[in-house]
Scaffold this active site. Structure first.
Site, short mmCIF file in Angstrom:
data_model
loop_
_atom_site.label_atom_id
_atom_site.label_comp_id
_atom_site.label_asym_id
_atom_site.label_seq_id
_atom_site.Cartn_x
_atom_site.Cartn_y
_atom_site.Cartn_z
N LYS A 60 0.61 -1.04 -0.26
CA LYS A 60 0.10 -0.22 -0.09
C LYS A 60 0.81 0.89 0.17
CE LYS A 60 -3.87 2.09 2.47
NZ LYS A 60 -4.32 3.21 1.79
N LYS B 116 1.29 11.62 4.37
CA LYS B 116 1.28 10.98 5.03
C LYS B 116 2.16 9.10 4.44
CE LYS B 116 -0.83 8.20 8.73
NZ LYS B 116 -1.92 7.11 9.01
#
Length: 161
Positions: free
Chosen positions: A39, A107
């Site tokens: 991811k 992030k």
């Protein structure tokens, strides 16, 4: 099941029919933790693609080209990606309906940089991309869609002219 399969692989095979119902594809990536790494890598690539697309869009406008035509050209060429066709038209209008907040993209980039550092893998493009998303956040774009990163480039351009 074969005796040499890991517990994770066995569990994966048990839930595979349910995963097939939930999505269009599925991948066994290995032990717990590899999915998170995948991811991060995918989001790192996505963030870099959007930053590069934004840079091209701003440059095209600066040299007198129509950014809407750029979106069409890119959408039909070798670098075509659904993200460009989906995000491009609204970006040309400076609209950023939030599907994936910019703060989450940044992030993800930050975490991907940490992952890369943990295995001594240089990621200079992702590092530069992260800095651009940081600039966008500093301009109050955190809750906008990650495609609003283009505004950081527009602000930089205005400061230079």
């Amino acid at each position: 099941m074969a005796a040499n399969l890991s517990d994770d692989n066995v569990l994966y095979e048990i839930v595979a029919p349910l995963l097939d119902i939930m999505g269009k594809s599925r991948f066994y990536l290995g032990e717990v933790g590899y999915r998170a790494a995948m991811k991060l890598v995918v989001n790192m690539v996505m963030g870099s693609m959007m930053a590069s697309f934004s840079e091209g869009s701003v440059l095209s406008e600066k040299v007198g080209l129509d950014p809407s035509v750029l979106v069409e050209v890119i959408s039909q060429g070798a670098i075509s990606a659904p993200m460009y066709a989906t995000k491009g038209p609204s970006m040309v209008k400076s609209l950023y309906p939030t599907m994936f907040p910019l703060k989450h993209q940044q992030k993800g980039l930050r975490l991907a940089l940490g992952l890369a550092e943990s295995v001594s893998q240089p990621t200079p493009i992702a590092a530069a991309t992260n800095e651009l998303y940081e600039v966008a956040k500093s301009h109050g774009l955190s809750d906008q869609d990650f495609s609003a990163v283009i505004e950081a480039l527009k602000v930089k351009l205005q400061c230079e002219t």
